[in-house]
Design a protein around this motif. Structure first.
Motif, PDB file in Angstrom:
ATOM      1  N   SER A  23      70.989  -2.556   6.159  1.00 50.79           N
ATOM      2  CA  SER A  23      72.368  -2.984   6.392  1.00 50.79           C
ATOM      3  C   SER A  23      72.507  -4.485   6.523  1.00 50.79           C
ATOM      4  CB  SER A  23      72.890  -2.324   7.683  1.00 50.79           C
ATOM      5  OG  SER A  23      72.070  -2.680   8.791  1.00 50.79           O
ATOM      6  N   GLY A  24      71.588  -5.229   5.906  1.00 46.90           N
ATOM      7  CA  GLY A  24      71.658  -6.678   6.028  1.00 46.90           C
ATOM      8  C   GLY A  24      71.047  -7.159   7.335  1.00 46.90           C
ATOM      9  N   SER A  25      71.414  -8.349   7.744  1.00 50.78           N
ATOM     10  CA  SER A  25      70.829  -8.954   8.939  1.00 50.78           C
ATOM     11  C   SER A  25      71.314  -8.267  10.207  1.00 50.78           C
ATOM     12  CB  SER A  25      71.180 -10.447   8.988  1.00 50.78           C
ATOM     13  OG  SER A  25      70.627 -11.119   7.867  1.00 50.78           O
ATOM     14  N   SER A  26      70.404  -8.058  11.140  1.00 49.67           N
ATOM     15  CA  SER A  26      70.735  -7.385  12.404  1.00 49.67           C
ATOM     16  C   SER A  26      70.663  -8.380  13.562  1.00 49.67           C
ATOM     17  CB  SER A  26      69.783  -6.217  12.647  1.00 49.67           C
ATOM     18  OG  SER A  26      68.443  -6.683  12.765  1.00 49.67           O
ATOM     19  N   TYR A  27      71.141  -7.927  14.732  1.00 51.30           N
ATOM     20  CA  TYR A  27      71.263  -8.809  15.892  1.00 51.30           C
ATOM     21  C   TYR A  27      70.519  -8.247  17.095  1.00 51.30           C
ATOM     22  CZ  TYR A  27      74.912 -10.614  12.892  1.00 51.30           C
ATOM     23  OH  TYR A  27      75.584 -11.117  11.811  1.00 51.30           O
ATOM     24  N   LYS A  28      70.049  -9.151  17.962  1.00 45.77           N
ATOM     25  CA  LYS A  28      69.200  -8.764  19.085  1.00 45.77           C
ATOM     26  C   LYS A  28      69.893  -7.793  20.034  1.00 45.77           C
ATOM     27  CE  LYS A  28      66.015 -12.677  19.428  1.00 45.77           C
ATOM     28  NZ  LYS A  28      65.561 -13.812  20.287  1.00 45.77           N
ATOM     29  N   ASP A  29      71.132  -8.076  20.413  1.00 41.99           N
ATOM     30  CA  ASP A  29      71.820  -7.251  21.410  1.00 41.99           C
ATOM     31  C   ASP A  29      71.946  -5.805  20.949  1.00 41.99           C
ATOM     32  OD1 ASP A  29      72.039  -9.497  22.942  1.00 41.99           O
ATOM     33  OD2 ASP A  29      74.149  -9.877  22.477  1.00 41.99           O
ATOM     34  N   GLU A  30      72.354  -5.620  19.686  1.00 41.56           N
ATOM     35  CA  GLU A  30      72.492  -4.270  19.148  1.00 41.56           C
ATOM     36  C   GLU A  30      71.139  -3.583  19.065  1.00 41.56           C
ATOM     37  OE1 GLU A  30      75.373  -3.009  15.759  1.00 41.56           O
ATOM     38  OE2 GLU A  30      73.410  -3.299  14.826  1.00 41.56           O
ATOM     39  N   MET A  31      70.109  -4.315  18.654  1.00 39.34           N
ATOM     40  CA  MET A  31      68.776  -3.740  18.537  1.00 39.34           C
ATOM     41  C   MET A  31      68.230  -3.303  19.892  1.00 39.34           C
ATOM     42  SD  MET A  31      67.618  -3.288  15.576  1.00 39.34           S
ATOM     43  CE  MET A  31      65.893  -3.093  16.032  1.00 39.34           C
ATOM     44  N   ALA A  32      68.531  -4.068  20.946  1.00 38.47           N
ATOM     45  CA  ALA A  32      68.060  -3.705  22.281  1.00 38.47           C
ATOM     46  C   ALA A  32      68.632  -2.353  22.701  1.00 38.47           C
ATOM     47  CB  ALA A  32      68.454  -4.791  23.285  1.00 38.47           C
ATOM     48  N   LYS A  33      69.897  -2.102  22.369  1.00 40.32           N
ATOM     49  CA  LYS A  33      70.512  -0.811  22.699  1.00 40.32           C
ATOM     50  C   LYS A  33      69.905   0.317  21.877  1.00 40.32           C
ATOM     51  CE  LYS A  33      74.941  -2.959  23.925  1.00 40.32           C
ATOM     52  NZ  LYS A  33      76.371  -3.122  23.545  1.00 40.32           N
ATOM     53  N   LEU A  34      69.644   0.049  20.587  1.00 44.69           N
ATOM     54  CA  LEU A  34      69.076   1.080  19.724  1.00 44.69           C
ATOM     55  C   LEU A  34      67.648   1.430  20.141  1.00 44.69           C
ATOM     56  CD1 LEU A  34      70.449  -0.142  16.284  1.00 44.69           C
ATOM     57  CD2 LEU A  34      71.037   2.007  17.430  1.00 44.69           C
ATOM     58  N   GLN A  35      66.905   0.436  20.610  1.00 44.74           N
ATOM     59  CA  GLN A  35      65.544   0.705  21.059  1.00 44.74           C
ATOM     60  C   GLN A  35      65.505   1.665  22.243  1.00 44.74           C
ATOM     61  OE1 GLN A  35      63.949  -3.343  21.547  1.00 44.74           O
ATOM     62  NE2 GLN A  35      62.385  -2.796  20.039  1.00 44.74           N
ATOM     63  N   GLU A  36      66.570   1.650  23.044  1.00 43.92           N
ATOM     64  CA  GLU A  36      66.648   2.571  24.177  1.00 43.92           C
ATOM     65  C   GLU A  36      66.913   4.001  23.725  1.00 43.92           C
ATOM     66  OE1 GLU A  36      69.671   1.070  26.704  1.00 43.92           O
ATOM     67  OE2 GLU A  36      68.590  -0.772  27.228  1.00 43.92           O
ATOM     68  N   LEU A  37      67.374   4.164  22.486  1.00 45.63           N
ATOM     69  CA  LEU A  37      67.794   5.473  21.998  1.00 45.63           C
ATOM     70  C   LEU A  37      66.842   6.092  20.985  1.00 45.63           C
ATOM     71  CD1 LEU A  37      71.562   4.581  21.389  1.00 45.63           C
ATOM     72  CD2 LEU A  37      70.645   5.893  23.318  1.00 45.63           C
ATOM     73  N   VAL A  38      66.134   5.266  20.223  1.00 49.62           N
ATOM     74  CA  VAL A  38      65.367   5.766  19.076  1.00 49.62           C
ATOM     75  C   VAL A  38      63.878   5.441  19.255  1.00 49.62           C
ATOM     76  CG1 VAL A  38      65.193   5.805  16.562  1.00 49.62           C
ATOM     77  CG2 VAL A  38      67.385   5.283  17.642  1.00 49.62           C
ATOM     78  N   PRO A  39      62.996   6.428  19.084  1.00 47.03           N
ATOM     79  CA  PRO A  39      61.553   6.198  19.252  1.00 47.03           C
ATOM     80  C   PRO A  39      60.968   5.196  18.261  1.00 47.03           C
ATOM     81  CG  PRO A  39      62.047   8.539  19.347  1.00 47.03           C
ATOM     82  CD  PRO A  39      63.302   7.857  18.895  1.00 47.03           C
ATOM     83  N   SER A  40      61.463   5.172  17.014  1.00 47.72           N
ATOM     84  CA  SER A  40      60.917   4.275  15.995  1.00 47.72           C
ATOM     85  C   SER A  40      62.049   3.754  15.116  1.00 47.72           C
ATOM     86  CB  SER A  40      59.887   4.995  15.119  1.00 47.72           C
ATOM     87  OG  SER A  40      58.748   5.368  15.874  1.00 47.72           O
ATOM     88  N   ILE A  41      61.933   2.475  14.722  1.00 48.35           N
ATOM     89  CA  ILE A  41      62.983   1.841  13.915  1.00 48.35           C
ATOM     90  C   ILE A  41      62.329   1.062  12.776  1.00 48.35           C
ATOM     91  CG2 ILE A  41      64.892   0.188  13.896  1.00 48.35           C
ATOM     92  CD1 ILE A  41      65.313   0.778  16.865  1.00 48.35           C
ATOM     93  N   LEU A  42      62.815   1.310  11.556  1.00 44.48           N
ATOM     94  CA  LEU A  42      62.345   0.614  10.363  1.00 44.48           C
ATOM     95  C   LEU A  42      63.536  -0.067   9.687  1.00 44.48           C
ATOM     96  CD1 LEU A  42      60.321   0.039   7.989  1.00 44.48           C
ATOM     97  CD2 LEU A  42      60.983   2.270   7.061  1.00 44.48           C
ATOM     98  N   HIS A  43      63.377  -1.339   9.345  1.00 41.94           N
ATOM     99  CA  HIS A  43      64.437  -2.078   8.652  1.00 41.94           C
ATOM    100  C   HIS A  43      63.997  -2.446   7.250  1.00 41.94           C
ATOM    101  CE1 HIS A  43      66.753  -3.726  12.405  1.00 41.94           C
ATOM    102  NE2 HIS A  43      66.588  -2.421  12.433  1.00 41.94           N
ATOM    103  N   PHE A  44      64.959  -2.462   6.328  1.00 42.94           N
ATOM    104  CA  PHE A  44      64.747  -2.994   4.989  1.00 42.94           C
ATOM    105  C   PHE A  44      65.523  -4.304   4.849  1.00 42.94           C
ATOM    106  CE2 PHE A  44      63.583   1.405   3.885  1.00 42.94           C
ATOM    107  CZ  PHE A  44      62.472   1.185   3.075  1.00 42.94           C
ATOM    108  N   ASP A  45      64.864  -5.316   4.316  1.00 44.25           N
ATOM    109  CA  ASP A  45      65.497  -6.581   3.936  1.00 44.25           C
ATOM    110  C   ASP A  45      66.405  -7.126   5.029  1.00 44.25           C
ATOM    111  OD1 ASP A  45      64.197  -6.608   1.481  1.00 44.25           O
ATOM    112  OD2 ASP A  45      65.720  -5.348   0.552  1.00 44.25           O
ATOM    113  N   ASP A  46      65.811  -7.344   6.193  1.00 41.34           N
ATOM    114  CA  ASP A  46      66.532  -7.861   7.350  1.00 41.34           C
ATOM    115  C   ASP A  46      66.109  -9.309   7.583  1.00 41.34           C
ATOM    116  OD1 ASP A  46      67.753  -8.426   9.720  1.00 41.34           O
ATOM    117  OD2 ASP A  46      67.006  -6.670  10.797  1.00 41.34           O
TER     118      ASP A  46
END
Length: 352
Positions: free
Chosen positions: A85-108
């Motif tokens: 989804s393009g470039s991501s941001y720290k604040d949103e990622m911090a919330k997602l890390q609390e919810l998802v065991p593993s996260i993979l990004h493409f072209d970030d």
């Protein structure tokens, strides 16, 4: 290769948001991955309103904004979130890390990529700065559409004696800088029997009538609206004029002389479509001069040896040779999750 547990089918959520003029390749990449992994995991797509649902074969949810993404991920409780989804941001990622065991990004290229568990950079910048250890960068990670394989070495195949040189112009789905128009304005001045096919993407928002008028003023020139056989058209070309994002990867898989114009500063800094890889890169499309563009078109027509050298450089790259590594990263993240978010087990047990 790491196997996936068969006892409990895990869930992969793929979040797609087509940004930065990247066109439909992220959707095609996601569909390729989903079809490969569908027997191993449940696949669910999330997409924003501007991004079409990639397929009807999988469950799809439309979301609007970061809060909607967080809410839906909270409800779905996936084992893995794949984000394209393009470039991501720290604040949103911090919330997602609390919810998802593993996260993979493409072209970030955003700061949020630092917090992902793995980042696959198929698009990469021309820089010598080292990437973090959890980044895998390079053209080898391009997911090749299986239909491309049948067109390999197309540019080296003999053409019929009556064949006129054929140029295909394709600036992606959107062409935000309207480089199609700019290129046609210059090419109509070319006084040689060159056949020209102008591919207009499905999300092209500019006035097509001006391009059609220019096409009518020139022999053997036609305008095609998002043809389904775009890759077959590429394979028939003697050269291709395109953007600097994902299209050159497809061209290199086939092997056809290719002139590249960058849509924006971001594309102009990408490290793949270079002379050493078999491309003629003319820089930012809005700055290209008529003489530079026409000279670049004439070069492979006049110099057979240079044309063959460029094609062989493309084919030597073996674009997509590490597709299996991408799949192995996904399987590894499913089998060995990086985190156990609070309430994860209880929520997943309730869902099952």
């Amino acid at each position: 290769m790491v196997p996936i547990e068969q006892q409990a089918k895990k869930t992969i959520v793929m979040y797609l948001s087509i940004t930065d003029g990247k066109g439909s390749y992220p959707l095609r990449r996601a569909t390729l991955l989903a079809n490969t992994l569908k027997t191993e995991a449940e696949i669910i797509f999330l997409h924003d309103p501007e991004t079409l649902a990639p397929t009807t074969d999988f469950t799809c949810y439309e979301i609007e904004g970061p809060s909607s993404l967080i809410q839906l991920v909270t409800r779905l409780q996936p084992d893995l979130l794949i984000r394209d989804s393009g470039s991501s941001y720290k604040d949103e990622m911090a919330k997602l890390q609390e919810l998802v065991p593993s996260i993979l990004h493409f072209d970030d290229f955003g700061e949020g990529g630092q917090q992902a568990d793995w980042v696959i950079q198929t698009l990469y910048t021309d820089t010598h700065e080292p990437l973090p250890n959890h980044y895998i960068a390079g053209f080898e990670t391009f997911m090749v559409d299986s239909s491309l394989h049948s067109f390999r070495q197309a540019g080296l195949k003999d053409k019929p004696f009556s064949h006129s040189p054929h140029l295909v112009i394709s600036f992606g789905d959107e062409d935000p800088g309207n480089l199609t128009y700019r290129a046609m304005r210059h090419i109509k001045q070319l006084q040689i029997p060159l056949a020209v096919s102008v591919v207009i993407g499905p999300n092209y928002v500019h006035d097509v009538s001006e391009i059609q008028l220019m096409a009518l003023s020139r022999r053997k020139t036609k305008v095609l609206r998002a043809p389904e056989d775009r890759l077959a058209l590429f394979a028939q070309a003697d050269m291709i004029l395109c953007d600097a994002a994902y299209t050159p990867y497809e061209v290199a898989t086939i092997g056809v002389p290719c002139i590249v114009l960058a849509q924006n500063e971001f594309e102009s800094n990408l490290g793949f479509p270079t002379e050493s890889n078999g491309f003629t890169h003319l820089g930012l499309g809005r700055k290209v001069t008529q003489s530079n563009l026409l000279n670049a078109i004439m070069e492979p027509l006049l110099h057979e040896a240079r044309k063959e050298r460029a094609i062989k450089r493309q084919l030597k790259l073996q674009v997509g040779s590490e597709e299996e590594k991408v799949l192995e990263v996904i399987r590894y993240l499913l089998e060995f999750p990086k985190r156990k978010p609070a309430g994860y087990v209880t929520l997943r047990e309730n869902r099952r």
